[in-house]
Design an enzyme around this catalytic site. Sequence first.
Site, short mmCIF file in Angstrom:
data_model
loop_
_atom_site.label_atom_id
_atom_site.label_comp_id
_atom_site.label_asym_id
_atom_site.label_seq_id
_atom_site.Cartn_x
_atom_site.Cartn_y
_atom_site.Cartn_z
N ARG A 19 -1.33 1.20 -4.06
CA ARG A 19 -1.04 -0.13 -3.88
C ARG A 19 0.00 -0.64 -5.06
O ARG A 19 0.98 -1.00 -4.62
CB ARG A 19 -2.35 -1.16 -4.17
CG ARG A 19 -3.22 -0.91 -2.62
CD ARG A 19 -4.29 -1.81 -2.84
NE ARG A 19 -5.17 -1.52 -4.01
CZ ARG A 19 -6.24 -2.17 -4.39
NH1 ARG A 19 -6.49 -3.37 -3.97
NH2 ARG A 19 -6.98 -1.74 -5.35
N ASN A 37 -6.12 -2.54 0.15
CA ASN A 37 -6.87 -1.39 0.65
C ASN A 37 -7.89 -2.07 1.72
O ASN A 37 -8.62 -3.03 1.76
CB ASN A 37 -7.89 -1.11 -0.43
CG ASN A 37 -7.09 0.09 -1.39
OD1 ASN A 37 -6.11 0.36 -0.90
ND2 ASN A 37 -7.66 0.23 -2.70
#
Lengths: 750, 341
Positions: A19, A37
Site C-alpha cells: 500500500r 487491503n
Amino acid sequence: MLKTYKITISGQVQGVGFRPHVYSLAHKFNLKGNVSNNEEGVIIFISGAENTVYKFYKKLLQFPPPVSLIKESSIIEIDIRNFEDFKIIPSNKNRPLNLPLTPDFAICEDCKKEIETVDNRRYNYAFTTCVNCGPRWSITKTFPFERTHTSIDDFPMCDTCKNEYTNPNNRRFHSQTNTCSTCGINLILISSEGKKIKTSKEKIFQKIVQLLKEGNIIAIKNTSGYLLCCNAENESVIQKLRTTKNRPNKPFAVLFPSLAFLKNELDLNTNEVKSLTSKERPITIISSKNYYGKIALNKVSPGLNQLGVMLPYSGILQLLANQLNFPIIATSGNIHGSPIINENEDALDKLKNITDYFLQHNLKITHPQDDSVIKFSYKFQQEVLFRRSRGFAPNYLNVKINSTEKIMALGADLKSSIAFYPNQCLYVSQYIGNLENFDVYNRFISTINSFINIFEQEPNVILADKHPSYYSSRFGKEIAQKNNIKLLEIQHHKAHFTAILGEHNLWSEKVLGIVFDGTGYGDDSNIWGGEFFNYEKNTIERIHHLSYFDWLLGDKMSKEPRISLLSLASLEMHEILSEKFTKNELKTYQNLKKSNTLKTSSIGRLFDAVASLLNITDYNSYEGEAAILLENSIDSYKLNTCKSYLNSTESGISAREIIQNMFTDIKNGVSKEKCILNFLFTLADSILKIAKQTDYKHIAFSGGVFQNTTLVDLLLKLAPKEIKLYFHTDLPPNDENISFGQLMYYLNIK
Amino acid sequence: MDIENIGFETINLGHGSGGELTRNLLDKIIFKTFSNPFLDQKHDGSIVKIEGEIAISTDSFVITPIFFKGGNIGSLAVHGTVNDVAMCGAIPKYLSLAFIVEEGLKVSEFIKIVQSVKKAADESGVLIITGDTKVVERGKGDKIFINTTGFGAVHAKATISVNNIKEGDKILVNGFIAQHGMAIMSEREGLEFESTIESDSTNLNFLVTDLLDAFGDKIKLFRDPTRGGLGTVLHEIANDINKGIFIKEIYIPLEKQVAAACEMLGLDPMYVANEGVFLVIVDPSIEQEVLALMRNHKKGKNAALIGEFTNEHPNKVVMQSLIGGKRIVSPLVGEQLPRIC
Ligand SMILES: [Fe+3]
Ligand SMILES: [Mg+2]
Ligand SMILES: [Zn+2]
Ligand SMILES: [Zn+2]
C-alpha cells in the site's frame, strides 16, 4: 479526460509494504484515489488520464515492492469518481480471507545499516524491521496482515514510531511491525538458573560473545523460535551440546558472522551466495572439502564433507554476528525429537540442562519455525530443498486449483506438514517434525487449528496417509468421524508422485514416476519404497518396483543398516554378517526371516544394505545417515568407468542381485568409492532403461532418496535429450511433500 | 498322579468319535485327573449352586508352541479364564474345559497338558465341572486348542466399572510386563539369553480378592493386559471413558532380560502379551496402601505405580519416555508395522 479505474492485485501483497508503495507511486504520477487491503489482496481506486493510469499500472506490475509476489492483477474502468488526494485506507474485511499469507523475511540492508550506525535511533535495536523485512508468519495471529493481527500489537508505538508509520515519505510508512527501543521489545540475558545477568543494553551482545568464547552454550530466542548456540571452533563444547541434546552425529548448522568471513573460509558458487543472502536466507549445505578455517568440522558434521551454513537473518543474529570473530553453531532449540521451542517458560524448563545462558525477549511467537535447508547439486546445480520452513512457509503459489471444496491434507508422520485449501489459495505449512513426539503432535494440531481460525473455514474433506498406525491418519479418522466429513486415505508413494506431478503441472502428459524413499504403507500391505508408476489421463498405475525382500524387526530395521544387509545377503556373505551380529542374533534373525511375511521394496533399505556391506555404517543415529555417508564417500568420478550391477531390468530391479554383484566386486578388491558409484549408476541406468522400454518422454522424481544430489546429477547427466526429468524445487523431495501430494492426488486422480 | 498305560501313543480320529475309544480317553485321563463330585455325575452338564451376582468369562486358547518356559497351553487356559473372572471383581469357583485335539498329538503330551490344567486349577481354587473333547483331522488344527469358561460370585465389596474412574485416579501394575509374550517368542525363535525368560502365566485371583477385601469401592477397575499388551489396554480404557492417561516409562516394571529380548527383536514391550499381569486403578487416597499390599503379596512383589488419569488429553495415552520427550501410546494395529523412514 478524467477516468476512474479499479485495480485488483492478488498474491503475496500484504505485510510487504504494498500500500505505501502504491501510495508513493500514485503521488509520483499525480494520480488521485485510494488503496486498501481486503481479503482478496490489494484494491486500488484511481482517477486520472487514461494513459497516465496505464503507465502507473504498468510500472506497479513491473516494479512491485521487493518482497512481494504478484499472482494475478486486473484493471477495469468504473464510473467516474472525484478524489481529493490519494489515501491509504485501513483494511476492510467482509469475507473470510482469500489471499496468500506472508512468510518471514530476512533483515534488509537498510535496516542492517541502521542498527549498525552509532547515531541512528535504531542503533543496536535487535527488532528493527521495515516494510521490506522482518518476521511475518512467525507473529501472525489472524489476517489480513495488520499490526493488530500480530503479536507486535503488544507493543504500542511511541510517538516517533507513529510518525514514521504515518509519514508517506518514510521507509516505515505503514510498516506493521514497526517498533524501536523506546516502545519495543526487550532483550534480557539470564543464567540457566533463571538469574538475570547484568549488562547494559548496548553491551549485551558483547557479553554474549564473551560467554560463547568462554565455551558456554546459549539458548537464543530468535524471532522464529529458540536457537542453541555455541562456539563452532570449540570441539569440547560442541561435544557437550551433542551429549545433552541427545544428538550424537546429526550435523549442526553453522552461523557465519558475514559473507566475507564465510568466503574467506570456504569456496562458494553463485547459487550458494544467492541462497545465503536471499530474503528466505536458508541454511545452505555446501562442500567443505577445501575448508581453510578453524571450525571443529568433525564434531560439527561428523564423517561428512559438507557443511550447513547460514548468515544472520534477524536483527538479533545480525547484532550478535557484528561482535563475533568466529562462527557459531546455531541449531533448533529443542531436545532430540521435540519441536522447536518458542515460549520462554518452556525453554527454561526444557533447555536448562543443555544451556548455560538464555537470551530472551518478550515478543510472542505464534508460528514457530525451524530454519529451512537447501542444497545445490555439485555438477548441474540442481536445487534441492531439504527442509521447507522459515522464509518459505506457509504459501504455495505455484499451482492453480479450482475446487469449491475445503480440503485439508494431513501429510505423513515423520516429516509432518499440512496442506490446506480453504479458498482459492493453497497453503503448505512449515515442517512440523516427527509426530511420535507428543509435543510435535500438539504442534501439528495447533497448526491445523491455526489454519482453520485464520481462514475461518472448516475443512469438508480430510486427506491422510494409508498407514494404519500413522498418528496423522488416526487423527484424520477421528475428526472425519466426529464432524461427519469425507476422509480419503491415499497411498504414500502415490502421494509423492502426485506431489511432483503437481509441482510441474504435468497432468496432461504421460509420465514415468520414480518414487524412492525409506518406508510407506503399500496398497498390498507391504512396505513400499522403490516404486515405478505410470501416470496417464488422471490415473496412476504401479508398473514396477524394487523386487521384494524381507522387512524384519519393525522400526529397528530402519535404525540398523546391518539388518537390511542381512535381509538381502546370500549364503556367501555369512562371514561378513558374522562380524556384524552376535551368533545368537544371527541365528534368531535368520529364523525370523524364514517365517517372515512382511515384504519391502524400500530403496532406503537398499542404501542401508550397501552402507553396511561396505562397512560404512551398521547403525543410523539419525534418519538417512547411511545414505548421507554413502554419498559423502564419493569424491569425484568418471562416468565412463561406471557399470551397472544389474544384467537386465526386464523384471524390475533386483535388490539381491545388486548386493550380490557388489559383494563380488568387493571380493575382487574394487574400491569402496567405485562400488558406491556403480550402485548409484545402477539406479540411474535402470530408471532410464525402464523409461526407454516404454518410450517415456517425461520422468518425475520424488521421495527422500532424491536428496542424494549425486544421484540427481547422475540422472541429469545420463538422460538422453529427448527425455525430460522433473525434480522437486518448491518442496522437499522427502515426506514434507506428502500433504501437498495428497491434495494433488485428490484433485487430479480418478 | 500316575496315569496307567492307556495302550496307544498318539491320539487319532477314533478318539473323538464318541464311541469306545472316546470313553477310554476320557475315563483314563480326564475323569481320573479331575475327579470331583460335580464332574463325577458324568451327566450332560453339571448342576452347581452359586449365590448372588455371578461373573462368567470364556476364552479359547491357541498358542505355538504349546509348551513353553513357565507353563503350557493347559496352565494358560486356566490362568487366562480365572484371571478374566477375577478382573470382574469376582471370585472364580468353577471352570468348564473343552479340548479340540489335532489327530497325531502324542498322548504323553496330552497327559502333560491335562495335568497342568489340574495343577493350575487346584492352585487357583477352582473346580473343573464340565468339559468336552473333540479330535479333528490332521491339518485342521494346531496340535491342541482349549476353551475354558469360568464362573464365580462377585465380591461383596466390589464396584468395578470404568465409569467410576475420575481425573487423578492412579494406575498400578502388579509386576514385570511383557514376560509371557517374550517367553513365547524366545521359545519360537530359539532365542538364547543368560537365563531363560519365563512366562509370567499365573492366577491373580487371590491378590484381587485381598485388594477388594481391603479397599472395596476405592478400587475402580482391574484389567489384565493380555493380547495387545499394556499399551493397547490403556488406550482402550482411555477411549472408553474419554479421559487421558499419563504414564512414565521409567516406572513401568520391565525385567532387564525381557527388555534386551524386546530390543533384539525390535518389539515395543508396551505391546507384548502378558498372562500374569494386571492393572488396578484406584482412588489417589489409597495409592500407597495398595502398593504396599501388592508388594507384600507373592503375585505383586514388583508392583509399581505407573501413572494416572488426566483430563488434559482425552482419549490419549501419553508416555514420558526414558530418553526424554513424551510420546503417544496408540493401540497396536495388526503387527508392529514400521513407521519410521
Ligand atoms: Fe516417503
Ligand atoms: Mg476372555
Ligand atoms: Zn528493513
Ligand atoms: Zn518506538
